[in-house]
Design an enzyme around this catalytic site. Structure first.
Site, PDB file in Angstrom:
ATOM      1  N   LYS A  20     -29.855 -19.499 -58.899  1.00 28.89           N
ATOM      2  CA  LYS A  20     -30.072 -18.941 -60.242  1.00 28.89           C
ATOM      3  C   LYS A  20     -31.246 -17.954 -60.229  1.00 28.89           C
ATOM      4  O   LYS A  20     -31.143 -16.855 -60.766  1.00 28.89           O
ATOM      5  CB  LYS A  20     -30.387 -20.065 -61.226  1.00 28.89           C
ATOM      6  CG  LYS A  20     -30.907 -19.598 -62.578  1.00 28.89           C
ATOM      7  CD  LYS A  20     -31.175 -20.731 -63.534  1.00 28.89           C
ATOM      8  CE  LYS A  20     -32.534 -21.333 -63.363  1.00 28.89           C
ATOM      9  NZ  LYS A  20     -33.650 -20.588 -63.982  1.00 28.89           N
ATOM     10  N   ASN A  21     -32.336 -18.342 -59.595  1.00 35.20           N
ATOM     11  CA  ASN A  21     -33.545 -17.519 -59.672  1.00 35.20           C
ATOM     12  C   ASN A  21     -33.546 -16.324 -58.726  1.00 35.20           C
ATOM     13  O   ASN A  21     -34.510 -15.569 -58.688  1.00 35.20           O
ATOM     14  CB  ASN A  21     -34.782 -18.394 -59.463  1.00 35.20           C
ATOM     15  CG  ASN A  21     -34.984 -19.347 -60.631  1.00 35.20           C
ATOM     16  OD1 ASN A  21     -34.337 -19.202 -61.670  1.00 35.20           O
ATOM     17  ND2 ASN A  21     -35.835 -20.333 -60.466  1.00 35.20           N
ATOM     18  N   CYS A  43     -41.675 -21.314 -73.970  1.00 32.77           N
ATOM     19  CA  CYS A  43     -40.531 -22.220 -73.885  1.00 32.77           C
ATOM     20  C   CYS A  43     -41.126 -23.630 -73.772  1.00 32.77           C
ATOM     21  O   CYS A  43     -42.326 -23.821 -73.865  1.00 32.77           O
ATOM     22  CB  CYS A  43     -39.658 -21.885 -72.682  1.00 32.77           C
ATOM     23  SG  CYS A  43     -40.463 -22.263 -71.129  1.00 32.77           S
ATOM     24  N   ARG A  46     -27.863 -24.497 -67.899  1.00 33.10           N
ATOM     25  CA  ARG A  46     -28.527 -23.227 -67.614  1.00 33.10           C
ATOM     26  C   ARG A  46     -28.734 -23.047 -66.117  1.00 33.10           C
ATOM     27  O   ARG A  46     -28.814 -21.935 -65.630  1.00 33.10           O
ATOM     28  CB  ARG A  46     -29.895 -23.171 -68.318  1.00 33.10           C
ATOM     29  CG  ARG A  46     -29.816 -23.201 -69.816  1.00 33.10           C
ATOM     30  CD  ARG A  46     -31.154 -22.930 -70.451  1.00 33.10           C
ATOM     31  NE  ARG A  46     -31.688 -21.641 -69.988  1.00 33.10           N
ATOM     32  CZ  ARG A  46     -32.795 -21.092 -70.497  1.00 33.10           C
ATOM     33  NH1 ARG A  46     -33.464 -21.728 -71.429  1.00 33.10           N
ATOM     34  NH2 ARG A  46     -33.229 -19.932 -70.068  1.00 33.10           N
ATOM     35  N   ASP A 106     -40.455 -26.417 -59.580  1.00 28.43           N
ATOM     36  CA  ASP A 106     -39.090 -26.687 -60.061  1.00 28.43           C
ATOM     37  C   ASP A 106     -38.515 -27.969 -59.472  1.00 28.43           C
ATOM     38  O   ASP A 106     -37.428 -28.383 -59.859  1.00 28.43           O
ATOM     39  CB  ASP A 106     -38.157 -25.518 -59.731  1.00 28.43           C
ATOM     40  CG  ASP A 106     -38.504 -24.296 -60.546  1.00 28.43           C
ATOM     41  OD1 ASP A 106     -38.008 -23.200 -60.229  1.00 28.43           O
ATOM     42  OD2 ASP A 106     -39.303 -24.429 -61.490  1.00 28.43           O
ATOM     43  N   ARG A 156     -45.855 -19.107 -71.176  1.00 21.90           N
ATOM     44  CA  ARG A 156     -45.130 -18.136 -70.337  1.00 21.90           C
ATOM     45  C   ARG A 156     -45.500 -16.676 -70.684  1.00 21.90           C
ATOM     46  O   ARG A 156     -44.672 -15.879 -71.073  1.00 21.90           O
ATOM     47  CB  ARG A 156     -43.627 -18.330 -70.460  1.00 21.90           C
ATOM     48  CG  ARG A 156     -43.140 -19.756 -70.290  1.00 21.90           C
ATOM     49  CD  ARG A 156     -43.222 -20.311 -68.892  1.00 21.90           C
ATOM     50  NE  ARG A 156     -42.378 -19.662 -67.929  1.00 21.90           N
ATOM     51  CZ  ARG A 156     -41.110 -19.969 -67.703  1.00 21.90           C
ATOM     52  NH1 ARG A 156     -40.546 -20.889 -68.416  1.00 21.90           N
ATOM     53  NH2 ARG A 156     -40.411 -19.329 -66.787  1.00 21.90           N
TER      54      ARG A 156
HETATM   55  C1  EPZ Z   1     -40.064 -18.258 -62.166  1.00 23.35           C
HETATM   56  O1  EPZ Z   1     -40.567 -18.224 -63.476  1.00 23.35           O
HETATM   57  C2  EPZ Z   1     -38.826 -19.152 -62.213  1.00 23.35           C
HETATM   58  N1  EPZ Z   1     -37.828 -18.551 -63.094  1.00 23.35           N
HETATM   59  C3  EPZ Z   1     -39.212 -20.539 -62.708  1.00 23.35           C
HETATM   60  O2  EPZ Z   1     -38.040 -21.350 -62.640  1.00 23.35           O
HETATM   61  C4  EPZ Z   1     -40.258 -21.124 -61.759  1.00 23.35           C
HETATM   62  O3  EPZ Z   1     -40.670 -22.375 -62.252  1.00 23.35           O
HETATM   63  C5  EPZ Z   1     -41.464 -20.176 -61.676  1.00 23.35           C
HETATM   64  O4  EPZ Z   1     -41.020 -18.857 -61.266  1.00 23.35           O
HETATM   65  C6  EPZ Z   1     -42.509 -20.654 -60.674  1.00 23.35           C
HETATM   66  O5  EPZ Z   1     -41.908 -20.784 -59.417  1.00 23.35           O
HETATM   67  C7  EPZ Z   1     -37.061 -17.548 -62.616  1.00 23.35           C
HETATM   68  O6  EPZ Z   1     -37.197 -17.117 -61.488  1.00 23.35           O
HETATM   69  C8  EPZ Z   1     -36.029 -16.993 -63.563  1.00 23.35           C
HETATM   70  P1  EPZ Z   1     -44.384 -17.284 -62.783  1.00 23.35           P
HETATM   71  P2  EPZ Z   1     -41.748 -17.155 -63.853  1.00 23.35           P
HETATM   72  O7  EPZ Z   1     -44.540 -15.924 -63.364  1.00 23.35           O
HETATM   73  O8  EPZ Z   1     -41.538 -15.918 -63.100  1.00 23.35           O
HETATM   74  C9  EPZ Z   1     -48.318 -17.643 -65.400  1.00 23.35           C
HETATM   75  C10 EPZ Z   1     -36.471 -22.911 -63.394  1.00 23.35           C
HETATM   76  O9  EPZ Z   1     -36.568 -24.110 -63.709  1.00 23.35           O
HETATM   77  N2  EPZ Z   1     -48.080 -16.234 -65.750  1.00 23.35           N
HETATM   78  O10 EPZ Z   1     -44.426 -17.444 -61.296  1.00 23.35           O
HETATM   79  O11 EPZ Z   1     -41.825 -17.094 -65.338  1.00 23.35           O
HETATM   80  C11 EPZ Z   1     -47.241 -18.571 -65.951  1.00 23.35           C
HETATM   81  O12 EPZ Z   1     -47.531 -18.938 -67.286  1.00 23.35           O
HETATM   82  C12 EPZ Z   1     -37.523 -21.916 -63.863  1.00 23.35           C
HETATM   83  O13 EPZ Z   1     -35.559 -22.425 -62.681  1.00 23.35           O
HETATM   84  C13 EPZ Z   1     -49.065 -15.547 -66.457  1.00 23.35           C
HETATM   85  O14 EPZ Z   1     -50.110 -16.097 -66.805  1.00 23.35           O
HETATM   86  O15 EPZ Z   1     -43.021 -17.925 -63.302  1.00 23.35           O
HETATM   87  C14 EPZ Z   1     -47.301 -19.733 -64.995  1.00 23.35           C
HETATM   88  O16 EPZ Z   1     -48.368 -20.578 -65.387  1.00 23.35           O
HETATM   89  C15 EPZ Z   1     -38.570 -22.567 -64.735  1.00 23.35           C
HETATM   90  N3  EPZ Z   1     -48.852 -14.243 -66.781  1.00 23.35           N
HETATM   91  C16 EPZ Z   1     -47.658 -19.081 -63.660  1.00 23.35           C
HETATM   92  O17 EPZ Z   1     -48.175 -17.776 -63.983  1.00 23.35           O
HETATM   93  C17 EPZ Z   1     -47.703 -13.578 -66.399  1.00 23.35           C
HETATM   94  O18 EPZ Z   1     -47.572 -12.379 -66.694  1.00 23.35           O
HETATM   95  C18 EPZ Z   1     -46.471 -18.875 -62.723  1.00 23.35           C
HETATM   96  O19 EPZ Z   1     -45.452 -18.253 -63.472  1.00 23.35           O
HETATM   97  C19 EPZ Z   1     -46.719 -14.300 -65.691  1.00 23.35           C
HETATM   98  C20 EPZ Z   1     -46.928 -15.624 -65.373  1.00 23.35           C
END
Ligand code: EPZ
Length: 418
Positions: free
Chosen positions: A22-23, A116, A398, A306, A121
């Protein structure tokens, strides 16, 4: 609203095929916006988020065909550069159209994705990375507006913290920028390497994806391509945990073992015997109860957030006490209250959960709150005595393709009910 009924206590045995990741497919769908011709994507899982992204691309004017596990996207002639709130609010990954639209059309508007269940996020790291490439970005009335005069300009950018989505958005934008872009402190998830492989098949010039330093030589245009999405390592891990919790023996096919080193290491620590060869992973628990393990989530290649909820379910029925630290998201313990309803012994203190294993969980009605929380409830139901009914399973749909059919084929007593 659909529910899933599980009659627990069955030992899982057999082989299970793993679907496309998915990701990986979500950013790759967004990457097709960069191409001057049609992109054919194979091994696409039938998931709600994939269908939502296809609708988003069609809303921009792309032509999308989806037959079986093949999706073809022709985004050569768009008639909109605006990703509407109605779609973005249902799926945060919609923000990944921002980089491609900006790079190709120098103008993009994306509704600010809300938070969410698992956290606020934010997308500040996405926006800072695009600004480093020369984008002018304004955020007002709930919309992100990004524009640039002419092509983006390659630059060196250091991400303040590791972010999968920000790395993907800026990487996609950099492919059409003028000159060289160097991204430091980039996320290393295997899905990013898969995205880069797809972009390179379109004519991009990316090296270092999957390492903390990615180098992109910008090109003036990208063409259509054919790309097969990698298998889903989180789905793989979920099925292996199901085998470990029910004392069974399961072989997953499709996912590359090296994408799961941290997870396989924890499963071995829990007492599982694991054999890997090419894209087959076999976990044999020999009927034993798992040993509790300690988990601390962190960016790849460390233990993936995850898989945190799934390992909490394992610790719930394990021998001993497991300590779980969630360091990535601020609210990713939503599954705790539902696991407690099944008789688990869990104490939460901030980002840490202390899980004391019990001999048997007791089946009960529970409610899914987010994607991986719903997976942990499925796993707990498989190991519990009696019936477990999980409500709001749209969360599960999802991210897991045909999960009850796949678990049923392994011997689980599981079915969907209204
Ligand atoms: C991706 O989300 C995945 N989703 C998530 O999978 C996964 O948990 C996550 O990466 C971490 O591995 C997809 O790929 C579609 P991040 P993403 O940006 O990109 C903070 C699932 O269950 N952050 O790596 O949103 C954020 O709040 C989903 O399949 C900022 O502060 O994750 C988090 O604390 C859930 N500012 C941390 O960074 C930003 O601009 C990591 O988030 C972006 C993120």
């Amino acid at each position: 609203m659909q529910k899933i009924l599980i009659r627990g206590g069955r030992t899982l045995r057999g082989e299970v095929p793993i679907s496309g990741a998915k990701n990986a497919v979500l950013p790759i769908q967004c990457a097709t916006l960069l191409a001057d011709g049609p992109c054919r994507i194979d091994n696409v899982p039938r998931l709600q988020d994939v269908l939502t992204t296809a609708r988003l691309l069609e809303g921009l004017g792309a032509k999308v065909e989806h037959a079986g596990s093949t999706m073809t996207v022709d985004a050569a002639h768009l008639d909109s550069h605006v990703a509407p709130y109605e779609l973005v609010k249902t799926m945060r990954a919609s923000v990944l159209v921002l980089g491609p639209l900006l790079a190709k059309y120098h103008d993009a508007e994306v509704s600010l994705p809300g938070g969410c269940a698992i956290g606020s996020r934010p997308v500040d790291l996405h926006l800072k990375g695009l600004q480093a490439l020369g984008a002018e970005i304004t955020v007002d009335h709930g919309f992100i507006r990004a524009r640039c005069d002419g092509r983006l300009k390659g630059a060196r950018h250091v991400f303040e913290l590791v972010s999968v989505g920000a790395t993907e958005n800026v990487l996609m934008a950099a492919t059409l920028a003028e000159g060289r872009t160097i991204l430091e402190n980039a996320a290393m998830e295997p899905e990013i390497a898969d995205l880069a492989d797809c972009l390179n098949a379109m004519g991009a010039r990316i090296s270092g994806a999957g390492t903390p330093r990615i180098v992109v030589e910008g090109v003036p245009r990208l063409s259509g391509c054919t790309h097969r999405v990698i298998a889903d390592r989180i789905e793989t891990g979920t099925f292996l945990v199901a085998a470990a919790m029910t004392g069974g023996r399961v072989t997953t096919t499709g996912a590359r073992p090296h994408t799961l080193d941290a997870v396989l290491g924890k499963l071995r620590e829990a007492g599982a015997e694991i054999a890997v060869e090419k894209d087959h992973i076999t976990l044999d628990m020999h009927g034993r109860r798992p040993q509790a393990v300690n988990i601390t989530t962190a960016p790849h290649p460390a233990f993936p957030t995850d898989m945190q909820a799934q390992f909490m379910a394992l610790d719930c029925v394990a021998e001993g006490v497991g300590i779980i630290n969630e360091t990535i998201f601020e609210n990713r313990f939503m599954h705790v209250n539902e696991l407690l309803r099944l008789g688990a012994d869990i104490r939460v203190d901030g980002h840490t959960a202390v899980v004391r294993g019990v001999e048997r969980l007791q089946g009960a009605p529970v409610m899914a709150t987010d994607l991986r929380a719903s997976a942990s409830l499925i796993l707990a139901g498989l190991a519990a005595d009696g019936d477990t009914v999980i409500d709001r399973v749209y969360h599960l749909d999802r991210g897991y393709e045909n999960i009850e059919a796949k678990l049923g084929a392994l011997g689980a007593d599981i079915r969907r009910i209204d």
